[in-house]
Design a protein around this motif. Sequence first.
Motif, PDB file in Angstrom:
ATOM      1  N   MET A  94       5.697  -8.130   1.760  1.00 32.99           N
ATOM      2  CA  MET A  94       6.877  -7.265   1.748  1.00 32.99           C
ATOM      3  C   MET A  94       8.171  -8.059   1.570  1.00 32.99           C
ATOM      4  O   MET A  94       9.186  -7.513   1.160  1.00 32.99           O
ATOM      5  CB  MET A  94       6.957  -6.452   3.038  1.00 32.99           C
ATOM      6  N   TYR A 129       9.497  -2.321   4.216  1.00 35.00           N
ATOM      7  CA  TYR A 129       8.199  -1.984   3.642  1.00 35.00           C
ATOM      8  C   TYR A 129       8.353  -1.427   2.230  1.00 35.00           C
ATOM      9  O   TYR A 129       9.123  -0.492   1.988  1.00 35.00           O
ATOM     10  CB  TYR A 129       7.464  -0.960   4.516  1.00 35.00           C
ATOM     11  N   THR A 134      -3.310  -7.133   8.807  1.00 36.19           N
ATOM     12  CA  THR A 134      -2.203  -6.708   7.950  1.00 36.19           C
ATOM     13  C   THR A 134      -1.210  -7.832   7.676  1.00 36.19           C
ATOM     14  O   THR A 134      -0.185  -7.597   7.019  1.00 36.19           O
ATOM     15  CB  THR A 134      -1.442  -5.524   8.586  1.00 36.19           C
ATOM     16  N   ILE A 157      -0.268  -8.344   3.811  1.00 32.61           N
ATOM     17  CA  ILE A 157       0.561  -7.289   3.226  1.00 32.61           C
ATOM     18  C   ILE A 157       1.961  -7.323   3.824  1.00 32.61           C
ATOM     19  O   ILE A 157       2.959  -7.092   3.133  1.00 32.61           O
ATOM     20  CB  ILE A 157      -0.096  -5.902   3.415  1.00 32.61           C
ATOM     21  N   LEU A 182       2.003  -3.379  -5.610  1.00 29.39           N
ATOM     22  CA  LEU A 182       0.537  -3.426  -5.662  1.00 29.39           C
ATOM     23  C   LEU A 182      -0.059  -2.289  -6.488  1.00 29.39           C
ATOM     24  O   LEU A 182      -1.217  -2.363  -6.894  1.00 29.39           O
ATOM     25  CB  LEU A 182      -0.032  -3.382  -4.244  1.00 29.39           C
ATOM     26  N   ASP A 239       5.336  -1.268  -0.894  1.00 32.82           N
ATOM     27  CA  ASP A 239       4.074  -1.712  -1.481  1.00 32.82           C
ATOM     28  C   ASP A 239       3.938  -1.297  -2.943  1.00 32.82           C
ATOM     29  O   ASP A 239       2.844  -1.311  -3.508  1.00 32.82           O
ATOM     30  CB  ASP A 239       2.888  -1.175  -0.677  1.00 32.82           C
TER      31      ASP A 239
END
Length: 442
Positions: free
Chosen positions: A240, A250, A233, A236, A255, A252
């Motif tokens: 952030m 966080y 992870t 990703i 995406l 996302d």
Amino acid sequence: MDTKPTQRFWWLFGGYAALCMGVALFRNYPLYSDSSVYFNWASRAAQMRTWFPYPQTIYDPWLASLFHVNLGAVFLRIYNAPVTLHLLNAVANLTQLYILYRLTLKFFGQQSAGIAAWMYVLYLNSLGLVVLNLSELTFTACTLLCLWFYVQKSTFLWGLLSGLMAGLALGCRPLIVALLLVYGLVWLWTWRYKKQNHYAQLMGIGLGVLLFVIPMGMYSKSQTGQFVYSTTTGPINLLMSGFDGATGVYNDSILKNDSIYLSKKTFYEKGDYIQTRAVRWIVSHPAKWLSFWPHKIKSTFVNDDIAVSPLLGNPNWNFERFIKDTRLPRAQQRFWQESIGYRVAFLSIHTFHFGYYLLLLGLWGYQVLYYWKRRFTSSLIVWIINGFTFFGFLMTYIGSQGNLRYKYPYLVISLILLAPVAVHITPKKGRKWGRLSEKKRK
């Protein structure tokens, strides 16, 4: 200074063990987010009589907590239900309590060890994590065992056991690298200033880590084509804090409309793309990237409901949601429509925990000054734990976003250092004991 645990400790341990088992067996709480993903991975591996990762996981967005998932899969083969993982979490929780007590006993004496045990028992997140399928308990238990084996003797065998525990922790989270870095610095310091070369212990640690990394990596390569031994992870998490709309927590959303990302099929293709994109943005916007750090720190430390709310069994409310949503009349009305018993329990348990958390946070900061004043006489364990905390948070904020869960291992392990400080600042009798103990240690 290490002695055997007292009868008083065993009474506390037994009572807490009964409480943990009761929560594990009778507290039902729905799995969601990471808890649900980890359980599905482990359950599927158990059903197929294989290990994680298995070939189908190549199409997941990422892989995470390989050792934690595989440990769960082993026991889910016996009984495939969340309660099995609850019992495993209870064992990890009790392991933490015992090793925390023994480490404090070894370096700071009986009174500090007893206080450390009570500090741990009163920290409700550890009990709440029993009913969640997260990697916090597994990672922290392995890290404490790594420390315990490390401080026994500077020999190859103890180093090997310490390294193996570090490897298992690495299988949950890469942040154990911070502790390995501290071990390396300790070796350099003892070699340079103490004229002691504990190379056998260092070699044992390195081999112990490899005893997990190589078999796990080779197995994952045979199943997915990639040498994976820890969570993937990282990309990703880096993203952030690596795009124009980032805030350090966080998010996302970027995406969901990225056609290139959506066209990628495998976890390593997605990871390579995300990492390249994030690094490119951070290099182009270093000042803005650094500006996210205060928000990351705030997100980590302001709230501490990591797993307190699950103890009440109602997934509709946690402390953060209560603070935010009760500002709105409709949401506030919904909360006050809960049963009076639930409302009283919710407000009572969170008031206690938040007050206790603020106390621990104050001691956590104060112990840095306390031990700095005693830097020439303090035990090496002080520098190891604080060094692990410093480098761990540094790695977290460089490669990830802010999250209240990230502080759990460091706060729990730091109880070893907080307990002697609590002894020192207690009323006169306690202070006298603390000063006497310091003289003895000198």
